[in-house]
Design a protein around this motif. Structure first.
Motif, short mmCIF file in Angstrom:
data_model
loop_
_atom_site.label_atom_id
_atom_site.label_comp_id
_atom_site.label_asym_id
_atom_site.label_seq_id
_atom_site.Cartn_x
_atom_site.Cartn_y
_atom_site.Cartn_z
N TRP A 161 0.82 -1.22 0.00
CA TRP A 161 0.00 0.00 0.00
C TRP A 161 0.85 1.26 0.00
O TRP A 161 0.38 2.36 -0.34
CB TRP A 161 -0.91 0.02 1.23
CG TRP A 161 -0.15 0.02 2.53
CD1 TRP A 161 0.31 -1.05 3.21
CD2 TRP A 161 0.27 1.18 3.26
NE1 TRP A 161 0.98 -0.66 4.34
CE2 TRP A 161 0.97 0.71 4.39
CE3 TRP A 161 0.10 2.55 3.08
CZ2 TRP A 161 1.51 1.57 5.33
CZ3 TRP A 161 0.64 3.40 4.01
CH2 TRP A 161 1.35 2.92 5.12
N LEU A 162 2.14 1.13 0.34
CA LEU A 162 2.99 2.32 0.38
C LEU A 162 3.22 2.92 -1.00
O LEU A 162 3.45 4.13 -1.13
CB LEU A 162 4.36 1.96 1.00
CG LEU A 162 4.36 1.69 2.51
CD1 LEU A 162 5.72 1.19 2.96
CD2 LEU A 162 3.99 2.97 3.26
N VAL A 163 3.17 2.09 -2.05
CA VAL A 163 3.43 2.60 -3.41
C VAL A 163 2.36 3.59 -3.85
O VAL A 163 2.68 4.74 -4.21
CB VAL A 163 3.56 1.43 -4.40
CG1 VAL A 163 3.71 1.96 -5.83
CG2 VAL A 163 4.73 0.54 -4.03
N ASP A 190 2.58 7.80 -4.28
CA ASP A 190 2.15 8.51 -5.50
C ASP A 190 1.16 9.61 -5.17
O ASP A 190 1.20 10.71 -5.74
CB ASP A 190 1.52 7.51 -6.48
CG ASP A 190 2.55 6.56 -7.07
OD1 ASP A 190 3.75 6.92 -7.04
OD2 ASP A 190 2.16 5.49 -7.56
N ILE A 191 0.24 9.32 -4.25
CA ILE A 191 -0.74 10.33 -3.86
C ILE A 191 -0.05 11.52 -3.22
O ILE A 191 -0.37 12.69 -3.49
CB ILE A 191 -1.78 9.72 -2.89
CG1 ILE A 191 -2.65 8.69 -3.64
CG2 ILE A 191 -2.66 10.81 -2.29
CD1 ILE A 191 -3.61 7.94 -2.73
N LEU A 192 0.92 11.27 -2.35
CA LEU A 192 1.66 12.36 -1.72
C LEU A 192 2.40 13.19 -2.76
O LEU A 192 2.47 14.43 -2.68
CB LEU A 192 2.66 11.80 -0.69
CG LEU A 192 2.06 11.22 0.59
CD1 LEU A 192 3.17 10.68 1.50
CD2 LEU A 192 1.25 12.28 1.34
N THR A 193 2.97 12.50 -3.77
CA THR A 193 3.69 13.21 -4.82
C THR A 193 2.75 14.13 -5.59
O THR A 193 3.06 15.30 -5.87
CB THR A 193 4.33 12.21 -5.80
OG1 THR A 193 5.24 11.37 -5.09
CG2 THR A 193 5.08 12.94 -6.91
N LEU A 194 1.57 13.63 -5.94
CA LEU A 194 0.60 14.44 -6.68
C LEU A 194 0.10 15.61 -5.84
O LEU A 194 -0.08 16.73 -6.35
CB LEU A 194 -0.58 13.57 -7.12
CG LEU A 194 -0.26 12.50 -8.17
CD1 LEU A 194 -1.47 11.61 -8.42
CD2 LEU A 194 0.17 13.17 -9.48
N LEU A 195 -0.12 15.38 -4.55
CA LEU A 195 -0.56 16.47 -3.68
C LEU A 195 0.51 17.56 -3.59
O LEU A 195 0.22 18.76 -3.64
CB LEU A 195 -0.89 15.94 -2.29
CG LEU A 195 -2.19 15.17 -2.15
CD1 LEU A 195 -2.31 14.58 -0.75
CD2 LEU A 195 -3.38 16.10 -2.42
N LEU A 196 1.77 17.13 -3.47
CA LEU A 196 2.86 18.10 -3.41
C LEU A 196 2.94 18.90 -4.71
O LEU A 196 3.11 20.13 -4.70
CB LEU A 196 4.19 17.40 -3.14
CG LEU A 196 5.43 18.30 -3.11
CD1 LEU A 196 5.29 19.34 -2.00
CD2 LEU A 196 6.70 17.49 -2.94
N GLN A 213 11.54 8.57 -9.77
CA GLN A 213 11.73 8.90 -8.37
C GLN A 213 10.58 9.75 -7.87
O GLN A 213 9.94 10.46 -8.63
CB GLN A 213 13.03 9.68 -8.17
CG GLN A 213 14.28 8.85 -8.42
CD GLN A 213 15.51 9.70 -8.22
OE1 GLN A 213 15.73 10.65 -8.94
NE2 GLN A 213 16.31 9.35 -7.22
N SER A 214 10.34 9.66 -6.60
CA SER A 214 9.36 10.53 -5.99
C SER A 214 9.98 11.88 -5.73
O SER A 214 11.16 11.99 -5.43
CB SER A 214 8.87 9.93 -4.67
OG SER A 214 8.13 10.88 -3.95
N VAL A 215 9.18 12.92 -5.85
CA VAL A 215 9.68 14.25 -5.55
C VAL A 215 10.16 14.33 -4.11
O VAL A 215 11.09 15.06 -3.78
CB VAL A 215 8.57 15.30 -5.82
CG1 VAL A 215 9.04 16.69 -5.42
CG2 VAL A 215 8.16 15.28 -7.28
N LEU A 216 9.55 13.49 -3.22
CA LEU A 216 9.95 13.49 -1.82
C LEU A 216 11.36 12.96 -1.64
O LEU A 216 12.04 13.28 -0.66
CB LEU A 216 8.97 12.65 -1.00
CG LEU A 216 7.54 13.19 -0.92
CD1 LEU A 216 6.66 12.17 -0.22
CD2 LEU A 216 7.52 14.51 -0.19
N ASP A 217 11.81 12.09 -2.58
CA ASP A 217 13.13 11.49 -2.47
C ASP A 217 14.22 12.34 -3.08
O ASP A 217 15.40 12.01 -2.98
CB ASP A 217 13.15 10.12 -3.17
CG ASP A 217 12.17 9.16 -2.52
OD1 ASP A 217 11.96 9.30 -1.30
OD2 ASP A 217 11.62 8.30 -3.24
N MET A 218 13.83 13.42 -3.77
CA MET A 218 14.81 14.23 -4.49
C MET A 218 15.24 15.42 -3.65
O MET A 218 14.48 15.92 -2.83
CB MET A 218 14.20 14.73 -5.80
CG MET A 218 13.83 13.62 -6.78
SD MET A 218 12.94 14.29 -8.16
CE MET A 218 14.13 15.46 -8.79
#
Length: 280
Positions: free
Chosen positions: A18-20, A24-30, A62-67
């Motif tokens: 479920w983390l995947v 993705d949802i967090l990335t889109l919200l950001l 990559q996720s924006v959170l990881d960059m």
């Protein structure tokens, strides 16, 4: 004695698939909040960096959170303006529409200037014996000079004769003192058909007569070409019957319309008001 095999106890792991979609949802919200922020303050460099960030994020997986942070906050536009209001508000202040009192003052000034110009042209007509070829009329916002074609051109031609050239030069000189007027030159013909190597129809003839007369006026470098326009109406705007020779002679004419640019100002203010109402 057989040895008992020891079974190592393995810790059970919770399913983390479920983390995947959550990431993705967090990335889109950001991404959404970044876009909303960028819309609040326009900065070209910030937009370019934002575009680069999204391009890297969505192409690399990559996720924006990881960059590492790529998008930096641009300089505060209020600071760039020396503490003044932002550029949009400042632009609106600079283009603030005229008040009703100011507009009335502009209109009255326009009437005065049109009257002065009409008197000068009427004096020129009288001094040069052109009362049968030229006439002027004035309404609230427009001075109209009507010139019979025989005062400007030979039959079925668009080359301005010597008398017509002198007239165009004289009108242009009078207009030097009135920089706030727009000038439209319109050509008209009678309904007699024309088809020559030079003019295929009355449309062609009327347009070229207007343009040739305007060309001579614009030889005066003191006049702004942006204030001028030329148009041809052919035989479709008669002022008299084409059933008689006298009526046809009246219809063959060039009209010089002199209009104060406050008419454009009124149109712009109306459009501005309509746009503000539509946005609300």
């Amino acid at each position: 004695m057989s040895k008992k095999r020891r079974h190592e106890e393995h810790e059970e792991h919770v399913d983390e698939s479920w983390l995947v979609p959550y990431a993705d949802i967090l990335t889109l919200l950001l991404a959404l909040f970044i876009v909303l922020y960028s819309m609040n303050s326009v900065d070209q460099k910030k937009f370019e960096e934002l575009s680069q960030a999204f391009s890297i994020a969505f192409s690399s997986g990559q996720s924006v959170l990881d960059m590492p942070s790529i998008v930096e906050r641009g300089p505060d536009i209020r600071t760039e303006l020396g503490g003044k209001e932002d550029a949009t508000e400042q632009g609106m202040t600079e283009k603030e529409p005229l008040s009703e009192a100011e507009m009335e003052q502009v209109i009255e000034q326009s009437k005065t200037e049109l009257n002065e110009l009409k008197q000068q042209i009427d004096q020129y007509i009288a001094d040069n014996g052109l009362t049968t070829s030229l006439e002027t009329s004035l309404n609230m916002s427009q001075l109209l000079i009507t010139i019979r074609d025989n005062a400007l051109f030979n039959s079925a031609e668009a080359t301005v004769n010597r008398e017509g050239q002198e007239l165009a030069v004289s009108i242009a000189e009078m207009l030097e003192n009135y920089p706030d007027f727009n000038i439209e030159i319109a050509g008209h013909t009678d309904n007699s058909p024309i088809s020559t190597a030079q003019f295929r129809s009355n449309w062609d003839l009327s347009v070229m007569r207007a343009v040739r007369f305007m060309d001579i006026m614009l030889e005066n470098d003191a006049l702004d070409p942006k204030r001028f326009s030329a148009i041809g109406y052919g035989e479709h705007h008669p002022v008299a019957s084409n059933d008689t020779a006298e009526g046809k002679a009246k219809n063959r004419r060039v009209e010089v319309s002199i209009v104060h640019n406050y008419v454009d100002m009124v149109k712009q203010q109306s459009l501005s008001v309509n746009e503000q109402q539509a946005s609300n």
